[in-house]
Structures are given as C-alpha cells and as structure tokens.
Design a protein around this motif. Structure first.
Motif, PDB file in Angstrom:
ATOM      1  N   ALA A  10       0.834  -1.202   0.000  1.00 45.04           N
ATOM      2  CA  ALA A  10       0.000   0.000   0.000  1.00 45.04           C
ATOM      3  C   ALA A  10       0.864   1.244   0.000  1.00 45.04           C
ATOM      4  N   ASP A  11       0.313   2.292  -0.588  1.00 44.36           N
ATOM      5  CA  ASP A  11       0.920   3.621  -0.530  1.00 44.36           C
ATOM      6  C   ASP A  11      -0.072   4.521   0.188  1.00 44.36           C
ATOM      7  N   CYS A  12       0.285   4.926   1.404  1.00 45.10           N
ATOM      8  CA  CYS A  12      -0.593   5.765   2.222  1.00 45.10           C
ATOM      9  C   CYS A  12      -0.003   7.174   2.361  1.00 45.10           C
ATOM     10  N   SER A  13       0.876   7.542   1.447  1.00 42.67           N
ATOM     11  CA  SER A  13       1.538   8.845   1.514  1.00 42.67           C
ATOM     12  C   SER A  13       0.507   9.964   1.525  1.00 42.67           C
ATOM     13  N   MET A  14       0.852  11.058   2.195  1.00 46.09           N
ATOM     14  CA  MET A  14      -0.115  12.137   2.386  1.00 46.09           C
ATOM     15  C   MET A  14       0.585  13.427   2.770  1.00 46.09           C
ATOM     16  N   ARG A  15      -0.180  14.497   2.745  1.00 45.44           N
ATOM     17  CA  ARG A  15       0.253  15.754   3.345  1.00 45.44           C
ATOM     18  C   ARG A  15      -0.571  15.927   4.613  1.00 45.44           C
ATOM     19  N   GLY A  16       0.044  16.439   5.662  1.00 48.89           N
ATOM     20  CA  GLY A  16      -0.725  16.643   6.891  1.00 48.89           C
ATOM     21  C   GLY A  16       0.165  16.997   8.058  1.00 48.89           C
ATOM     22  N   SER A  17      -0.467  17.262   9.175  1.00 46.68           N
ATOM     23  CA  SER A  17       0.249  17.603  10.407  1.00 46.68           C
ATOM     24  C   SER A  17       0.973  16.364  10.922  1.00 46.68           C
ATOM     25  N   PRO A  18       1.925  16.528  11.833  1.00 43.70           N
ATOM     26  CA  PRO A  18       2.595  15.355  12.420  1.00 43.70           C
ATOM     27  C   PRO A  18       1.600  14.357  13.013  1.00 43.70           C
ATOM     28  N   ASN A  19       0.560  14.836  13.698  1.00 43.63           N
ATOM     29  CA  ASN A  19      -0.419  13.909  14.260  1.00 43.63           C
ATOM     30  C   ASN A  19      -1.166  13.160  13.160  1.00 43.63           C
ATOM     31  N   GLU A  20      -1.479  13.850  12.060  1.00 37.34           N
ATOM     32  CA  GLU A  20      -2.205  13.200  10.968  1.00 37.34           C
ATOM     33  C   GLU A  20      -1.370  12.115  10.294  1.00 37.34           C
ATOM     34  N   TRP A  21      -0.091  12.420   9.967  1.00 33.14           N
ATOM     35  CA  TRP A  21       0.701  11.380   9.293  1.00 33.14           C
ATOM     36  C   TRP A  21       1.058  10.247  10.242  1.00 33.14           C
ATOM     37  N   ALA A  22       1.298  10.566  11.506  1.00 33.42           N
ATOM     38  CA  ALA A  22       1.624   9.509  12.468  1.00 33.42           C
ATOM     39  C   ALA A  22       0.422   8.591  12.683  1.00 33.42           C
ATOM     40  N   SER A  23      -0.777   9.166  12.765  1.00 33.75           N
ATOM     41  CA  SER A  23      -1.990   8.356  12.906  1.00 33.75           C
ATOM     42  C   SER A  23      -2.189   7.469  11.684  1.00 33.75           C
ATOM     43  N   ALA A  24      -1.937   8.021  10.486  1.00 34.54           N
ATOM     44  CA  ALA A  24      -2.068   7.229   9.258  1.00 34.54           C
ATOM     45  C   ALA A  24      -1.087   6.054   9.273  1.00 34.54           C
ATOM     46  N   ALA A  25       0.133   6.285   9.763  1.00 30.01           N
ATOM     47  CA  ALA A  25       1.131   5.210   9.827  1.00 30.01           C
ATOM     48  C   ALA A  25       0.709   4.136  10.828  1.00 30.01           C
ATOM     49  N   VAL A  26       0.175   4.552  11.976  1.00 36.64           N
ATOM     50  CA  VAL A  26      -0.273   3.589  12.994  1.00 36.64           C
ATOM     51  C   VAL A  26      -1.451   2.774  12.457  1.00 36.64           C
ATOM     52  N   ILE A  27      -2.390   3.431  11.794  1.00 37.42           N
ATOM     53  CA  ILE A  27      -3.551   2.721  11.245  1.00 37.42           C
ATOM     54  C   ILE A  27      -3.093   1.723  10.177  1.00 37.42           C
ATOM     55  N   ALA A  28      -2.162   2.135   9.306  1.00 39.37           N
ATOM     56  CA  ALA A  28      -1.627   1.209   8.295  1.00 39.37           C
ATOM     57  C   ALA A  28      -0.963   0.012   8.975  1.00 39.37           C
ATOM     58  N   HIS A  29      -0.207   0.268  10.045  1.00 37.92           N
ATOM     59  CA  HIS A  29       0.443  -0.791  10.822  1.00 37.92           C
ATOM     60  C   HIS A  29      -0.597  -1.796  11.313  1.00 37.92           C
ATOM     61  N   ASP A  30      -1.714  -1.281  11.834  1.00 40.14           N
ATOM     62  CA  ASP A  30      -2.739  -2.156  12.400  1.00 40.14           C
ATOM     63  C   ASP A  30      -3.507  -2.900  11.317  1.00 40.14           C
ATOM     64  N   VAL A  31      -3.875  -2.205  10.240  1.00 42.23           N
ATOM     65  CA  VAL A  31      -4.648  -2.819   9.157  1.00 42.23           C
ATOM     66  C   VAL A  31      -3.866  -3.979   8.531  1.00 42.23           C
ATOM     67  N   PHE A  32      -2.560  -3.775   8.318  1.00 43.77           N
ATOM     68  CA  PHE A  32      -1.741  -4.800   7.659  1.00 43.77           C
ATOM     69  C   PHE A  32      -1.056  -5.731   8.664  1.00 43.77           C
ATOM     70  N   ARG A  33      -1.355  -5.536   9.962  1.00 47.21           N
ATOM     71  CA  ARG A  33      -0.728  -6.333  11.017  1.00 47.21           C
ATOM     72  C   ARG A  33       0.796  -6.363  10.839  1.00 47.21           C
ATOM     73  N   ALA A  34       1.357  -5.185  10.693  1.00 46.17           N
ATOM     74  CA  ALA A  34       2.792  -5.053  10.449  1.00 46.17           C
ATOM     75  C   ALA A  34       3.598  -5.402  11.696  1.00 46.17           C
ATOM     76  N   ASP A  35       4.855  -5.770  11.459  1.00 35.24           N
ATOM     77  CA  ASP A  35       5.762  -6.070  12.567  1.00 35.24           C
ATOM     78  C   ASP A  35       6.264  -4.795  13.235  1.00 35.24           C
ATOM     79  N   ARG A  36       6.531  -3.755  12.433  1.00 32.45           N
ATOM     80  CA  ARG A  36       7.094  -2.520  12.966  1.00 32.45           C
ATOM     81  C   ARG A  36       6.790  -1.358  12.038  1.00 32.45           C
ATOM     82  N   VAL A  37       7.025  -0.169  12.565  1.00 33.15           N
ATOM     83  CA  VAL A  37       7.075   1.038  11.743  1.00 33.15           C
ATOM     84  C   VAL A  37       8.547   1.431  11.661  1.00 33.15           C
ATOM     85  N   ILE A  38       9.028   1.644  10.455  1.00 32.88           N
ATOM     86  CA  ILE A  38      10.409   2.081  10.239  1.00 32.88           C
ATOM     87  C   ILE A  38      10.351   3.561   9.876  1.00 32.88           C
TER      88      ILE A  38
END
Length: 148
Positions: free
Chosen positions: A41-69
């Motif tokens: 997936a490509d979840c790239s975006m423009r946004g505030s630090p809270n917005e992009w960090a939340s998007a990264a956490v949600i992607a982590h959870d949706v894909f059951r990722a091992d980590r965020v790099i």
C-alpha cells in the motif's frame, strides 16, 4: 498470494507542513517467504505530524505489520515520539487495542539517488510486486531522475 515473513510500514517525514511541502511518504512493504518483495500500500499524504503519524499507525494495524520504520534524519527521536503518541491517542479513542507500537529509526547516510539504487535493482530483477494499483507512487517512480 505468497505468505509474508515480515511486514513493515515505512515513514519518510518531511520538515514542514504547508501548501508547498513534500508529501510524507508512508508505504507498506512485505517480504515473502521466497525473499520476494511486495509493496502492499501507498498511504503517503500531506498533513500535520499527528495526521501522518496516525495514518502510519492505522496502516500498521490494518496490515498487522511487525514494525514502523521511520527515517530519523528529519527530526530524529521526534519521529518515534510522534508515532508512539498517535498510537496512545488511537488506543484512548478505542481505535486500537494496545498503546504500544514497535518503531525502528533509520538514518539515511546517502542521498536519495544512492538509496534508490538497491530497490531499483530489485525492480529490474523482477523481484518486487505491487499488490494493487498505486498510480501516484508509480508515476513518481517513473518520473524520478538523478537530477530531480
């Protein structure tokens, strides 16, 4: 498809948040048991630090990722703190079960062109697949040149 041995969310933050600022790169990658790479997936975006960090956490959870790099060149530990804070806020909002998230910071020591060479070689060897159409990412990859 192939079973994946590892899934990560990669975050390349920018230093500013305004009309003309670069997108924050947020992509989800997997490594198959065969060693083949997958862009999930490509979840790239423009946004505030809270917005992009939340998007990264949600992607982590949706894909059951091992980590965020996270790339630490632009802001170092701030990147990790921002992602961890977003994870805690999403837990408090009932949108995830845990406030913990694994974050690994990496430091890019070379320019974008040098860093793109290994991935480019994997594409040339037909060892990476895009799991769905990612028009914006694919256009950016096709237009990328060493002189920007």
């Amino acid at each position: 498809g192939e079973d994946l041995s590892r899934i990560v969310v990669a975050v390349d933050p920018n230093t500013s948040n305004n009309e003309g600022s670069d997108e924050i790169g947020i992509t989800v990658e997997g490594k198959g048991l065969s060693g083949r790479g997958y862009v999930l997936a490509d979840c790239s975006m423009r946004g505030s630090p809270n917005e992009w960090a939340s998007a990264a956490v949600i992607a982590h959870d949706v894909f059951r990722a091992d980590r965020v790099i996270g790339e630490a060149n632009q802001g170092g530990n701030m990147v990790q703190y921002t992602i961890e804070t977003a994870a805690k806020a999403l837990k408090e909002e009932g949108k995830r079960s845990s406030d913990h998230i694994g974050v690994t910071l990496v430091h890019a020591t070379r320019g974008k062109v040098t860093r793109a060479e290994p991935a480019s070689a994997l594409y040339e060897q037909n060892r990476i697949s895009h799991v769905s159409t990612m028009k914006t990412l694919e256009d950016q990859m096709c237009l990328f040149t060493s002189d920007f």
